[in-house]
Write a protein that holds these residues in place. Structure first.
Motif, PDB file in Angstrom:
ATOM      1  N   GLY A 173      -2.920  -5.710   4.164  1.00  0.00           N
ATOM      2  CA  GLY A 173      -2.144  -4.629   3.564  1.00  0.00           C
ATOM      3  C   GLY A 173      -0.858  -4.372   4.319  1.00  0.00           C
ATOM      4  N   THR A 233       0.848  -1.200   0.000  1.00  0.00           N
ATOM      5  CA  THR A 233       0.000   0.000   0.000  1.00  0.00           C
ATOM      6  C   THR A 233       0.886   1.253   0.000  1.00  0.00           C
ATOM      7  OG1 THR A 233      -0.246   0.017   2.437  1.00  0.00           O
ATOM      8  CG2 THR A 233      -1.842  -1.279   1.169  1.00  0.00           C
ATOM      9  N   ASN A 263       6.070  -0.451  -4.451  1.00  0.00           N
ATOM     10  CA  ASN A 263       5.129  -1.531  -4.742  1.00  0.00           C
ATOM     11  C   ASN A 263       5.467  -2.215  -6.059  1.00  0.00           C
ATOM     12  OD1 ASN A 263       3.762  -0.902  -2.396  1.00  0.00           O
ATOM     13  ND2 ASN A 263       2.182   0.290  -3.417  1.00  0.00           N
ATOM     14  N   TYR A 323      -4.002   5.085  -0.129  1.00  0.00           N
ATOM     15  CA  TYR A 323      -3.527   3.749  -0.494  1.00  0.00           C
ATOM     16  C   TYR A 323      -3.644   2.784   0.678  1.00  0.00           C
ATOM     17  CZ  TYR A 323      -1.404   3.869  -5.192  1.00  0.00           C
ATOM     18  OH  TYR A 323      -1.179   3.878  -6.539  1.00  0.00           O
ATOM     19  N   PHE A 324      -3.257   3.235   1.863  1.00  0.00           N
ATOM     20  CA  PHE A 324      -3.266   2.343   3.019  1.00  0.00           C
ATOM     21  C   PHE A 324      -4.692   1.922   3.378  1.00  0.00           C
ATOM     22  CE2 PHE A 324      -3.384   1.486   7.612  1.00  0.00           C
ATOM     23  CZ  PHE A 324      -2.481   0.438   7.668  1.00  0.00           C
ATOM     24  N   GLY A 383      -6.140  -0.103   0.242  1.00  0.00           N
ATOM     25  CA  GLY A 383      -5.448  -1.377   0.032  1.00  0.00           C
ATOM     26  C   GLY A 383      -5.672  -2.377   1.141  1.00  0.00           C
ATOM     27  N   SER A 384      -5.619  -1.915   2.389  1.00  0.00           N
ATOM     28  CA  SER A 384      -5.881  -2.819   3.503  1.00  0.00           C
ATOM     29  C   SER A 384      -7.317  -3.325   3.439  1.00  0.00           C
ATOM     30  CB  SER A 384      -5.637  -2.104   4.836  1.00  0.00           C
ATOM     31  OG  SER A 384      -4.285  -1.721   4.970  1.00  0.00           O
TER      32      SER A 384
END
Length: 329
Positions: free
Chosen positions: A64, A36, A73, A43-44, A47-48
């Motif tokens: 994530g 992430t 990434n 993103y975090f 993505g998680s």
């Protein structure tokens, strides 16, 4: 220090996912990670969220992982150190060309596109008390936080500021940290490239008065000419601070996978994410753009065969053979 957010999902008797019933799982991993970015960024959170959703639906352990963002990434997925990741089209193109600063000269061709995520707008935030209401108001030598080193923000936003004639002192850090530094007066501006609403900006709004600064038409035109970006408007309902839409530019983000992962596994992952948009929007509002018809926003990365098959079967995608990964190529 790496942080891993995991969910371990057990498949109850009689509730085996359809993917296990309909086909074999030969070669499927028992667990996976999704690269992430820093905590406090989109993103975090995004993505998680999809990692946990996939793990739960497919009866796997997954989650994530905090990373440096799109460039790292690409490297993690290319080397197989992460099964999945998320990247932006600019860093993806640079990585394919061997221009990723993490491993200069290494053409990262083992990272395949699997589904469209959302557009990343480039947005600028300052405290209202600073008096900064436009790009031209940013004072010489301003301390600007550009996000984690190697992130999309850090890769492109300094170049954009250079193009717009801004003189600044460059700072890096996680989104939450930079938001805190802005509030504490340690930064003058934060320049975020992240899906909106950015959690760190939303948190700032709750705690203090901020200015979300749009580009002028002329500034936007300059950026469109110089960078691989598109026009974008941050809608007024994104942040309580905004009274009307804010002019911006953006890049598309795509989820990526190790190209060597089994087709059936990637197909099942894509099906979980793309078949129910409401679940994804509940994870993060930016997922409003995580819809099948946006498959065509990838003009850069090779498609994973399992993902390409899903979009061809479910979205009428017409993906040329030379855009689908082949181990023989």
């Amino acid at each position: 220090m790496k942080t891993l957010i995991k969910t371990a999902a057990l498949v109850a008797a009689g509730a085996t996912p359809a993917f296990a019933q309909d086909g074999d799982r030969e070669g499927w991993p028992e667990s996976f990670t999704v690269g992430t970015a820093s905590q406090g960024g989109t993103y975090f959170a995004y993505g998680s969220g999809w990692a946990n959703l996939v793990a739960d639906e497919l009866g796997l352990s997954g989650g994530g992982e905090v990373t440096g963002g799109p460039m790292q990434n690409m490297a993690l997925v290319h080397t197989g150190d992460a099964a999945f990741g998320m990247t932006t089209m600019g860093p993806a193109a640079e990585s394919l060309a061997g221009e990723n600063p993490i491993a200069p000269g290494l053409e990262m061709t083992n990272a395949c596109a699997i589904f469209p995520m959302y557009q990343t707008p480039f947005s600028v935030t300052a405290l209202s008390s600073s008096g900064i209401e436009s790009i031209s108001d940013i004072p010489d030598g301003a301390r600007i936080g550009f996000g984690p080193a190697g992130s999309t923000s850090d890769t492109y936003f300094p170049r954009m500021m250079d193009t717009l004639g801004v003189n600044y002192e460059r700072r890096n850090g996680g989104w939450s940290d930079l938001g805190g530094q802005l509030q504490d007066g340690l930064l003058d501006v934060i320049a975020f490239a992240a899906g909106v609403p950015v959690p760190a900006v939303s948190q700032l709004e709750v705690q203090t008065d901020v200015n979300i600064i749009e580009f002028t038409e002329e500034e936007q035109a300059q950026l469109l000419e110089e960078f691989p970006v598109s026009e974008f408007e941050i809608s007024a309902d994104t942040y309580s601070t905004l009274e009307e839409g804010a002019r911006s530019v953006s890049m598309w983000n795509f989820a990526i996978a190790d190209c060597s992962l089994p087709d059936s596994f990637v197909n099942a992952v894509v099906d979980v994410v793309m078949s129910d948009n409401e679940r994804m929007v509940n994870i993060h509002r930016a997922a409003e753009s995580t819809i099948p018809e946006n498959w065509d926003k990838n003009q850069v990365l090779p498609w994973h065969p399992g993902a390409a098959a899903w979009f061809e079967e479910n979205a009428g995608a017409d993906i040329s053979d030379d855009m689908i990964y082949s181990s023989d190529s």
